[in-house]
Design a protein around this motif. Sequence first.
Motif, PDB file in Angstrom:
ATOM      1  N   GLN A   1       1.025   8.500  11.325  1.00 15.19           N
ATOM      2  CA  GLN A   1       2.204   8.623  10.467  1.00 15.19           C
ATOM      3  C   GLN A   1       2.203   7.558   9.377  1.00 15.19           C
ATOM      4  OE1 GLN A   1       5.828   8.613  12.739  1.00 15.19           O
ATOM      5  NE2 GLN A   1       7.140   8.893  10.953  1.00 15.19           N
ATOM      6  N   LEU A   2       1.860   6.321   9.741  1.00 20.92           N
ATOM      7  CA  LEU A   2       1.825   5.247   8.745  1.00 20.92           C
ATOM      8  C   LEU A   2       0.641   5.407   7.801  1.00 20.92           C
ATOM      9  CD1 LEU A   2       3.120   2.669   7.722  1.00 20.92           C
ATOM     10  CD2 LEU A   2       1.776   1.377   9.385  1.00 20.92           C
TER      11      LEU A   2
ATOM     12  N   LEU B   1      12.459   4.006   1.809  1.00 26.96           N
ATOM     13  CA  LEU B   1      11.072   4.339   2.131  1.00 26.96           C
ATOM     14  C   LEU B   1      10.352   3.137   2.736  1.00 26.96           C
ATOM     15  CD1 LEU B   1       8.662   6.352   1.915  1.00 26.96           C
ATOM     16  CD2 LEU B   1       8.196   5.334  -0.320  1.00 26.96           C
ATOM     17  N   LEU B   2      10.532   1.958   2.126  1.00 33.85           N
ATOM     18  CA  LEU B   2       9.865   0.759   2.632  1.00 33.85           C
ATOM     19  C   LEU B   2      10.445   0.330   3.980  1.00 33.85           C
ATOM     20  CD1 LEU B   2       9.389  -1.377  -0.621  1.00 33.85           C
ATOM     21  CD2 LEU B   2       7.782   0.173   0.508  1.00 33.85           C
ATOM     22  N   LEU B   3      11.748   0.535   4.172  1.00 31.46           N
ATOM     23  CA  LEU B   3      12.345   0.207   5.471  1.00 31.46           C
ATOM     24  C   LEU B   3      11.775   1.109   6.566  1.00 31.46           C
ATOM     25  CD1 LEU B   3      14.387  -1.382   7.159  1.00 31.46           C
ATOM     26  CD2 LEU B   3      16.120   0.323   6.542  1.00 31.46           C
ATOM     27  N   ASP B   4      11.616   2.398   6.266  1.00 28.50           N
ATOM     28  CA  ASP B   4      11.014   3.315   7.240  1.00 28.50           C
ATOM     29  C   ASP B   4       9.579   2.893   7.559  1.00 28.50           C
ATOM     30  OD1 ASP B   4      13.355   4.751   7.247  1.00 28.50           O
ATOM     31  OD2 ASP B   4      12.653   6.277   5.843  1.00 28.50           O
ATOM     32  N   ALA B   5       8.835   2.499   6.508  1.00 30.77           N
ATOM     33  CA  ALA B   5       7.458   2.055   6.724  1.00 30.77           C
ATOM     34  C   ALA B   5       7.410   0.763   7.534  1.00 30.77           C
ATOM     35  CB  ALA B   5       6.752   1.865   5.384  1.00 30.77           C
ATOM     36  N   LYS B   6       8.340  -0.143   7.254  1.00 27.51           N
ATOM     37  CA  LYS B   6       8.389  -1.405   7.998  1.00 27.51           C
ATOM     38  C   LYS B   6       8.743  -1.145   9.461  1.00 27.51           C
ATOM     39  CE  LYS B   6      10.177  -6.123   7.627  1.00 27.51           C
ATOM     40  NZ  LYS B   6      11.021  -7.052   6.830  1.00 27.51           N
ATOM     41  N   THR B   7       9.647  -0.216   9.692  1.00 27.24           N
ATOM     42  CA  THR B   7       9.991   0.156  11.069  1.00 27.24           C
ATOM     43  C   THR B   7       8.764   0.683  11.811  1.00 27.24           C
ATOM     44  OG1 THR B   7      12.274   0.690  10.436  1.00 27.24           O
ATOM     45  CG2 THR B   7      11.443   1.663  12.470  1.00 27.24           C
TER      46      THR B   7
ATOM     47  N   GLU C   1       0.832  -1.196   0.000  1.00 30.01           N
ATOM     48  CA  GLU C   1       0.000   0.000   0.000  1.00 30.01           C
ATOM     49  C   GLU C   1       0.877   1.262   0.000  1.00 30.01           C
ATOM     50  OE1 GLU C   1      -2.798  -0.092   3.214  1.00 30.01           O
ATOM     51  OE2 GLU C   1      -3.379  -2.166   2.816  1.00 30.01           O
ATOM     52  N   VAL C   2       1.942   1.247   0.788  1.00 33.82           N
ATOM     53  CA  VAL C   2       2.849   2.395   0.849  1.00 33.82           C
ATOM     54  C   VAL C   2       3.488   2.649  -0.511  1.00 33.82           C
ATOM     55  CG1 VAL C   2       5.018   3.241   1.833  1.00 33.82           C
ATOM     56  CG2 VAL C   2       3.317   2.163   3.318  1.00 33.82           C
ATOM     57  N   GLU C   3       3.952   1.594  -1.144  1.00 34.20           N
ATOM     58  CA  GLU C   3       4.612   1.749  -2.447  1.00 34.20           C
ATOM     59  C   GLU C   3       3.638   2.273  -3.499  1.00 34.20           C
ATOM     60  OE1 GLU C   3       7.512  -0.793  -5.488  1.00 34.20           O
ATOM     61  OE2 GLU C   3       6.516  -1.788  -3.805  1.00 34.20           O
ATOM     62  N   ALA C   4       2.397   1.781  -3.468  1.00 34.14           N
ATOM     63  CA  ALA C   4       1.403   2.221  -4.450  1.00 34.14           C
ATOM     64  C   ALA C   4       0.986   3.671  -4.230  1.00 34.14           C
ATOM     65  CB  ALA C   4       0.181   1.306  -4.394  1.00 34.14           C
ATOM     66  N   ALA C   5       0.972   4.117  -2.979  1.00 35.52           N
ATOM     67  CA  ALA C   5       0.478   5.462  -2.669  1.00 35.52           C
ATOM     68  C   ALA C   5       1.563   6.527  -2.653  1.00 35.52           C
ATOM     69  CB  ALA C   5      -0.226   5.448  -1.304  1.00 35.52           C
ATOM     70  N   SER C   6       2.833   6.128  -2.695  1.00 29.63           N
ATOM     71  CA  SER C   6       3.925   7.079  -2.494  1.00 29.63           C
ATOM     72  C   SER C   6       4.073   8.035  -3.676  1.00 29.63           C
ATOM     73  CB  SER C   6       5.242   6.328  -2.263  1.00 29.63           C
ATOM     74  OG  SER C   6       6.317   7.233  -2.181  1.00 29.63           O
TER      75      SER C   6
END
Length: 390
Positions: A191-192, A115-121, A28-33
């Motif tokens: 934030q997420l 970006l994905l690492l920050d989201a995973k964190t 979802e993060v990757e699609a919306a970024s």
Amino acid sequence: MKCILIFAAALFAGTAYGQRSVDDVLREVEAASKELKAQRELTAAQKMEAQTGKYLANPSVEFESLWGGAERIRNSELTVMQAFDFPSAYASRNKIAKLRSSYYDTEGAALRQQLLLDAKTLCIQIVHLNRMKEFLSERVVNAERLDSAYRRKFAIGEANILECNKIGVELISAKTEYNLNEAELLAKCQQLATLTGTESDRFSGLVYPTVESLPAFEQLSALYMEQNPQVQSLQQQVSVDKQSVSLNRSLSLPKFEMGYRHDFGGEGRFKGFKVGMSIPLFENKNKVKAARAQAASSSAQLESVRLNAASELRQLYDQAVTLRESMRSMESVLQAQNNLSMLNKALDAGQITVIEYITEIGVLYQSRQMQLQLERDYNLITAQLFRFEL
């Protein structure tokens, strides 16, 4: 507060049926970024720009018409010329264009991975805070039960004020920690949710990502270094700089011009070929030396980054091993400790005093919180170790 706790209990009871994986959130993060979308557009533009310098120079066309003299003679001249560098320069430019395209792709991949690492964190932190919420809810419920029971006992003279005060302090402490945890959880969820493009999402069903057993350090090191975007980018930059040395060496060789010339006038028509050569005695002076210095600098920087990445990986791996062993030790400790229900039964039966109960339950709560923190820290470390899989 009781209504909140009842709702929280129902919420956590239902999470087993509505679990949500971290991978789903990352998609979802990757699609919306918007940032990734902008980076993809930038990468496409940079790759197109990298292709522009490898072609021939523009051809030139000249036309000259002269007239005059006593006999009114008119002469005209048409010249078409094409200039080109030494042939090896075009081969070097083609290689540089391909290397730069790969370099820009790697830069885009590095941004995506970070970006994905920050989201995973964020996901891991939210899972931890949700687990803490469940734990603190149980703590508040238990403290409220004890507070009510001892207030009744105090009213009929079966408990003293010291015991009531001790339990009251425990209740206030439990509610405070619950509220602070709730505030932090809400902030992390907001934030997420911004990253996923959703307006309101509590991510209550999130679970920790599945972490396989740690491979041997040598095996993990090879994968980590091979897929490290920073190392990859510098490797490609070194290749570009080395190829630039070859290009500047080729540009130090003569340049040529070839073309067609057509003269027509009072004396008749003449046509033929025109050939020229430019000898670069001054224009490219010291450019080869500068390119070599740049290549040497890039190589040294690459070596430095490799050493730093290897050192960082070693530290992360050692931390992961330590955290894994600490988790196992903590599980053993919690199994050996008296659980909450046993302590409550002992207190109700009068086998232990309130002060002993508060002391024992404090140790139990501290151990459980430590266990939850170890789980969080272990997942954060492994997320960094396996960031190349994102």
